[in-house]
Structures are given as structure tokens and as C-alpha cells.
Design a protein around this motif. Sequence first.
Motif, PDB file in Angstrom:
ATOM      1  N   ILE A  67       0.842  -1.204   0.000  1.00 45.47           N
ATOM      2  CA  ILE A  67       0.000   0.000   0.000  1.00 45.47           C
ATOM      3  C   ILE A  67       0.871   1.247   0.000  1.00 45.47           C
ATOM      4  CG2 ILE A  67      -1.597   1.362   1.395  1.00 45.47           C
ATOM      5  CD1 ILE A  67      -3.142  -1.069   2.045  1.00 45.47           C
ATOM      6  N   GLU A  68       1.895   1.254   0.828  1.00 41.36           N
ATOM      7  CA  GLU A  68       2.796   2.396   0.851  1.00 41.36           C
ATOM      8  C   GLU A  68       3.512   2.542  -0.483  1.00 41.36           C
ATOM      9  OE1 GLU A  68       3.075   4.832   3.094  1.00 41.36           O
ATOM     10  OE2 GLU A  68       1.406   3.789   4.029  1.00 41.36           O
ATOM     11  N   MET A 126       1.183   4.001  -2.979  1.00 43.86           N
ATOM     12  CA  MET A 126       0.950   5.417  -2.713  1.00 43.86           C
ATOM     13  C   MET A 126       2.133   6.266  -3.155  1.00 43.86           C
ATOM     14  SD  MET A 126      -1.975   6.249  -1.517  1.00 43.86           S
ATOM     15  CE  MET A 126      -3.422   5.692  -0.576  1.00 43.86           C
ATOM     16  N   ARG A 127       3.333   5.762  -2.955  1.00 45.66           N
ATOM     17  CA  ARG A 127       4.514   6.534  -3.365  1.00 45.66           C
ATOM     18  C   ARG A 127       4.589   6.639  -4.882  1.00 45.66           C
ATOM     19  NH1 ARG A 127       3.225   9.149  -0.288  1.00 45.66           N
ATOM     20  NH2 ARG A 127       2.437   7.665   1.201  1.00 45.66           N
ATOM     21  N   MET A 145      -6.518  11.947  -2.233  1.00 45.93           N
ATOM     22  CA  MET A 145      -5.124  11.603  -1.964  1.00 45.93           C
ATOM     23  C   MET A 145      -4.621  12.299  -0.706  1.00 45.93           C
ATOM     24  SD  MET A 145      -3.716   9.399  -3.946  1.00 45.93           S
ATOM     25  CE  MET A 145      -3.701   8.681  -5.604  1.00 45.93           C
ATOM     26  N   ARG A 146      -5.032  13.527  -0.499  1.00 49.94           N
ATOM     27  CA  ARG A 146      -4.568  14.261   0.685  1.00 49.94           C
ATOM     28  C   ARG A 146      -5.153  13.647   1.953  1.00 49.94           C
ATOM     29  NH1 ARG A 146      -0.801  13.947  -1.238  1.00 49.94           N
ATOM     30  NH2 ARG A 146      -1.424  14.117  -3.389  1.00 49.94           N
ATOM     31  N   ILE A 147      -6.266  12.932   1.807  1.00 44.84           N
ATOM     32  CA  ILE A 147      -6.890  12.336   2.988  1.00 44.84           C
ATOM     33  C   ILE A 147      -6.291  10.973   3.330  1.00 44.84           C
ATOM     34  CG2 ILE A 147      -9.052  11.373   3.893  1.00 44.84           C
ATOM     35  CD1 ILE A 147     -10.530  13.570   2.396  1.00 44.84           C
ATOM     36  N   ILE A 148      -6.105  10.131   2.311  1.00 46.93           N
ATOM     37  CA  ILE A 148      -5.576   8.795   2.629  1.00 46.93           C
ATOM     38  C   ILE A 148      -4.222   8.522   2.005  1.00 46.93           C
ATOM     39  CG2 ILE A 148      -7.680   7.509   3.114  1.00 46.93           C
ATOM     40  CD1 ILE A 148      -6.907   6.896  -0.142  1.00 46.93           C
ATOM     41  N   GLY A 149      -3.664   9.530   1.312  1.00 43.82           N
ATOM     42  CA  GLY A 149      -2.397   9.303   0.632  1.00 43.82           C
ATOM     43  C   GLY A 149      -1.180   9.701   1.449  1.00 43.82           C
ATOM     44  N   GLY A 150      -1.397  10.224   2.650  1.00 46.21           N
ATOM     45  CA  GLY A 150      -0.269  10.628   3.481  1.00 46.21           C
ATOM     46  C   GLY A 150       0.606   9.438   3.833  1.00 46.21           C
ATOM     47  N   LYS A 151       1.827   9.717   4.226  1.00 42.36           N
ATOM     48  CA  LYS A 151       2.741   8.647   4.578  1.00 42.36           C
ATOM     49  C   LYS A 151       2.163   7.853   5.744  1.00 42.36           C
ATOM     50  CE  LYS A 151       7.722   7.957   4.650  1.00 42.36           C
ATOM     51  NZ  LYS A 151       9.039   8.552   4.919  1.00 42.36           N
ATOM     52  N   THR A 166      -0.681   6.584   6.202  1.00 39.31           N
ATOM     53  CA  THR A 166      -2.126   6.661   6.421  1.00 39.31           C
ATOM     54  C   THR A 166      -2.858   5.429   5.909  1.00 39.31           C
ATOM     55  OG1 THR A 166      -1.968   9.061   6.181  1.00 39.31           O
ATOM     56  CG2 THR A 166      -4.157   8.097   6.139  1.00 39.31           C
ATOM     57  N   GLY A 167      -2.593   5.075   4.676  1.00 37.78           N
ATOM     58  CA  GLY A 167      -3.256   3.907   4.105  1.00 37.78           C
ATOM     59  C   GLY A 167      -2.956   2.640   4.885  1.00 37.78           C
TER      60      GLY A 167
END
Lengths: 119, 119
Positions: free
Chosen positions: A25-26, A29-30, B29-35, B37-38
Motif C-alpha cells: 500500500i505504501e 501510494m509513493r 489523496m490528501r486524505i488517505i495518501g499521506g505517509k 495513512t493507508g
Amino acid sequence: MRARVVEDDRGRREARDACLEPCPIERGMRIIGGKWTGSILWHLKDGPVRFNDLARMIGGASKKMITERLRQLEGHGLVRREVIDSAPISVTYEITDLGRTALGFLDELRTWSEGLPQG
Amino acid sequence: MRARVVEDDRGRREARDACLEPCPIERGMRIIGGKWTGSILWHLKDGPVRFNDLARMIGGASKKMITERLRQLEGHGLVRREVIDSAPISVTYEITDLGRTALGFLDELRTWSEGLPQG
DNA sequence: CAGAATCCAACCGGATACTG
DNA sequence: CAGTATCCGGTTGGATTCTG
């Protein structure tokens, strides 16, 4: 510094190096969670788009960002860059088949986001 | 500075403010895309988890980060925090119904990421 | 047109130490 | 146990200017 990076790959190599997270998942996302990355991919879904047109579509992002993100997407094989040597020069960006495999997720994300309480 | 923020909402207010992007993909993305977060949300899918257990599951993230992301998720109503006042104190985090609506595309992202050429 | 180059302030996030 | 507080180097990304 930059030892042994002979060919100038314009950010493509770093694009890969940044995604060594063990968690899928990370990692994902990256790759497509960077600022503007998802939007760029999304705006390419209906066919090739020229650089400046893309920049206009993503209103809010600077050319610098658009360029960086495009290089990164290219590095991951999600986008193809094509130069038409006309005058003035024209460069188009096109989503690849691999890139298309991400559109499902992006669409779900879009729907989810739109359905949230605060809009 | 911090004028008129009377109640200490521990980052919940800023969590919302950060997501005013007009584009739904960027907002999402700003809601669940943070490092992290997912990953955090993902690890909560099977039930409540205590803080330190969570930190262990997300090996690689510092407590500081876990805390910040949890506050943010709380602010968006995707996670619920529950304090059991025992000794020693116990705090569990649980995914909310709204949070569960994100698990679908997180799973898609996971699958997508795992299927990529470089693993 | 399609960038590259440079500058720089703001933010991010890890390390470490401390607390109720 | 579940955090908070502080420090601080590295990265991010906007603004601006320049170029083939």
C-alpha cells in the motif's frame, strides 16, 4: 556525488529508488499518491495531451511540478512521452497500458472522495 | 497566532483544512495518501488495535507519525479512538463505518501495486 | 512551445528525551 | 502504556528567470 550515473535519465532512476517500501500500500501510494500524480494520469485517460494543455488542465500545479511528476510516471512506465519535431515543438504525453491499470483505482478514489460528508 | 482556536482539537481542525483541493482525486489523496495513512487504516480492518501494537505492525513509522496520522484519520471520521482507563492505560483505535468505505480501493491499490513489474 | 535552472521559505519526518 | 516536546537536517514545491 551522483557517481556512476552515466546516462542522464532525468529523474527516472530516482523514481524507482523511491519505492522500496516493503508494504504494497505504501509502495503504491509513493507511485501514484504524489502531489498531482493521480490527476495527471486521470487527465490522460482520453488520449494524448500536450504539455501546456496538461498544465492548464491541472490548474494549480506549476510547470516544474508537472514536469517532475511526468518524469516519475515515465520512470514507472505509466506514461509515454512523444516528441513531434515541428515548429514550434510539440510534446505529447500518453498513458500506457500499464498506466491504464491504475485508472480503476483512481476512479474509485474519485467516487469515494466525492461521496464524503464534506463534499 | 492560532487565534480563536479555543478548543484543543489535536490536529483535527488542520486535518480538514488541508483538503480543500477542488479536484476530487487530489482531495482523496490528501486524505488517505499521506505517509503511513493507508497502511494504518488497512491494519485496522480486522478490529480495534492498541496504539503500541499498531506501531509495531507498521514497522518503520515512528510513534510521532502514527500519532499524527491517527489524529488526522480521526479528524476525517475514518477512525475512532477509545480510552480504557485501566492501569496501565490502554487506548484502542477502531475503523469507523465511513473508514470502511475506503478499504475497497485500498485493496485495489494493494493488488495493483503487487502486480507491478518490479514487484 | 516545452521545458531547465536557480533560489528559498515552508514543511516533513526521524531521532531522542521526557511524562502522566 | 500512550503519548508529548524539542531539535533539526532533508525534502518539497512555488516563484521567477532563462533557453533551444
